[in-house]
Scaffold this motif. Structure first.
Motif, short mmCIF file in Angstrom:
data_model
loop_
_atom_site.label_atom_id
_atom_site.label_comp_id
_atom_site.label_asym_id
_atom_site.label_seq_id
_atom_site.Cartn_x
_atom_site.Cartn_y
_atom_site.Cartn_z
N CYS A 1 4.30 7.16 -5.20
CA CYS A 1 3.48 6.49 -4.19
C CYS A 1 2.00 6.81 -4.38
N ALA B 1 -1.04 4.28 -5.14
CA ALA B 1 -2.26 4.26 -4.33
C ALA B 1 -3.50 4.27 -5.22
N TRP B 2 -3.48 5.08 -6.28
CA TRP B 2 -4.63 5.10 -7.20
C TRP B 2 -4.77 3.78 -7.93
N CYS B 3 -3.65 3.18 -8.32
CA CYS B 3 -3.72 1.90 -9.01
C CYS B 3 -4.32 0.82 -8.11
N VAL B 4 -4.05 0.92 -6.81
CA VAL B 4 -4.61 -0.04 -5.86
C VAL B 4 -6.10 0.22 -5.64
N ALA B 5 -6.47 1.48 -5.53
CA ALA B 5 -7.86 1.84 -5.20
C ALA B 5 -8.75 1.87 -6.44
N ALA C 1 -5.66 8.64 1.59
CA ALA C 1 -6.09 8.29 0.23
C ALA C 1 -7.06 9.32 -0.31
N ALA D 1 -9.29 9.07 -3.57
CA ALA D 1 -9.33 7.61 -3.48
C ALA D 1 -9.82 7.21 -2.09
N ALA E 1 -4.36 2.10 0.17
CA ALA E 1 -4.01 3.28 -0.64
C ALA E 1 -3.50 4.40 0.26
N LEU F 1 0.08 3.88 1.32
CA LEU F 1 1.04 4.23 0.27
C LEU F 1 1.27 5.74 0.22
N VAL F 2 0.20 6.51 0.37
CA VAL F 2 0.34 7.97 0.38
C VAL F 2 1.16 8.41 1.59
#
Length: 312
Positions: A34, A38-42, A171, A176, A181, A184-185
Motif C-alpha cells: 500500500c 501511495a508513492w506511485c500515486v504521489a 502520506a 509523500a 496517497a 492508501l497508507v
C-alpha cells in the motif's frame, strides 16, 4: 527444486515489502504494498528510492550477520528505505540522490545493530533514529535550509479540506503528500490492525488541530506536514494505553513546533523523542516497581525474631 527456487524470490519480496511496511510500524507485506502504491500515486520516484534503500540496508544487514528473523520482519530494512526517501526528497539531482541513498541506507544498517542494543538496555526502541542520525550527517553538505519537495496542494473548503489534510498526514510518513496517497497508507495500516489505524487517525487529527491553533500555515496542513509525527507516535504507543499515547502525541506536537520555530529539519525526530520519553518513564517505573518488590521479598524472607523475656 522448482518449489525451492520459487520460494526464495517470494520470501525476498515479502521481506522487502515488510521493510517498507515498517515505516508505519507494521511488519506486514500488504501494508508495504500500500505504501508503494501511495508513492506511485504521489511521486513515483519515491517508490524507487524506498526500494533502493531497503535493498541496500537488507543486504548490509545480512553481511553484518544480524538475526534473520529480524531481517525478515523488516526491522533492518525500513531505516534504509527512509534514508533513500530522505535523499530523493532533499536532493533534486537524480544521480547524486541515488549515490547518497545507497550510502546512507548502508550506513543505517551498520549503525542499527550496536545502536539498538544500546537503546534496548535502557528500555528504548530504535525506531527511525538511525535514519535521522545518518541524514543529519549529510544534510548540512547540501544547500542550507533544504526542505523536502512536496507537490502543490489544493485548497478545498470545509470537511473536504479537513479530511484531506488529515489523510495527507499518513502520506507524509513516507515523504509523500496528498489525500489519495494518505488513504492508501491508512488502508495498509487498517489491513494490519484496525485498532492501530483508528489510533493513528486520532493522532493525526490531534496533532493537526494543535499545530493549526499554534499558528501553522494552511499549506502545511494541506500537505500533511502537521500530523505525520502524531500518526507515528500514536502507532508506537497504542499498546501503552490511552493516556501515555495522548501524552506522547502532545510531546511530539511541542517538539515539532519548537523545531519549526527555529527552522530545524526535524523530520520524524519529534515522534522518536516523544516515544522515547514515554518508554523511558515506563521503563523507570517498571524498574522501580521491581526494586520495591525485591525489597519486600527480602524483608519477608528474614527470620522473625521474638523478644525473649527474662525472669529474674
Amino acid at each position: 527444486m522448482h518449489a525451492a527456487a520459487t520460494d526464495a524470490p517470494s520470501a525476498a519480496l515479502r521481506t522487502l515489502l515488510r521493510s517498507v511496511g515498517q515505516i508505519v510500524l507494521q511488519p506486514n507485506a500488504f501494508t508495504g504494498a500500500c505504501l508503494l502504491a501511495a508513492w506511485c500515486v504521489a511521486v513515483p520516484r519515491l517508490a524507487c528510492a524506498a526500494l533502493m534503500g531497503a535493498v541496500a540496508a537488507n543486504v548490509s544487514a545480512m553481511l553484518a550477520g544480524y538475526h534473520d528473523d529480524d531481517t525478515r520482519a523488516g526491522l533492518h530494512g525500513f531505516n534504509g528505505a527512509l534514508a533513500g526517501l530522505a535523499a530523493f526528497s532533499f536532493i533534486r539531482d537524480a544521480a547524486t540522490a541515488t549515490a547518497v541513498a545507497i550510502l546512507a541506507a548502508t550506513a543505517t544498517a551498520w549503525l542499527a545493530g550496536p545502536w539498538s542494543r544500546w537503546l534496548r538496555a535502557r528500555g528504548l526502541g530504535c525506531l527511525s533514529s538511525p535514519c535521522l542520525i545518518v541524514t543529519w550527517c549529510w544534510l548540512p553538505m547540501i544547500t542550507s535550509g533544504a526542505q523536502p519537495v512536496s507537490p502543490a496542494s489544493l485548497h478545498p473548503s470545509g470537511f473536504a479540506q479537513w479530511s484531506g489534510g488529515v489523510l495527507a498526514s499518513f502520506a507524509q510518513t513516507g515523504f509523500a503528500s496528498g489525500a489519495l496517497a494518505g488513504s492508501l497508507v491508512l488502508t495498509g495500516i487498517a489491513a494490519a490492525s484496525r485498532r492501530q489505524a483508528l489510533s493513528a487517525l486520532g493522532g493525526a487529527t490531534l496533532a493537526s488541530t494543535a499545530h493549526l491553533l499554534l499558528g501553522a500555515t494552511p499549506h502545511s496542513f494541506d500537505t500533511g506536514l502537521l500530523g505525520f509525527n502524531g500518526v507515528l507516535t500514536a502507532l508506537a504507543l497504542v499498546d501503552s494505553g490511552v493516556v501515555p499515547m495522548l501524552g506522547g502525541v502532545a510531546v511530539s506536537i511541542v517538539l515539532q513546533a519548537a523545531a519549526a520555530r527555529f527552522g530545524w529539519p526535524a523530520m520524524t525526530a519529534p515522534f522518536v523523542l516523544a516515544t522515547w520519553c514515554v518508554q523511558w518513564l515506563r521503563h523507570r517505573g517498571t524498574r522501580g516497581a521491581a526494586a520495591d518488590e525485591s525489597v519486600e521479598c527480602a524483608e519477608s524472607a528474614q527470620p522473625v525474631t521474638t523478644p525473649v523475656t527474662r525472669r529474674n
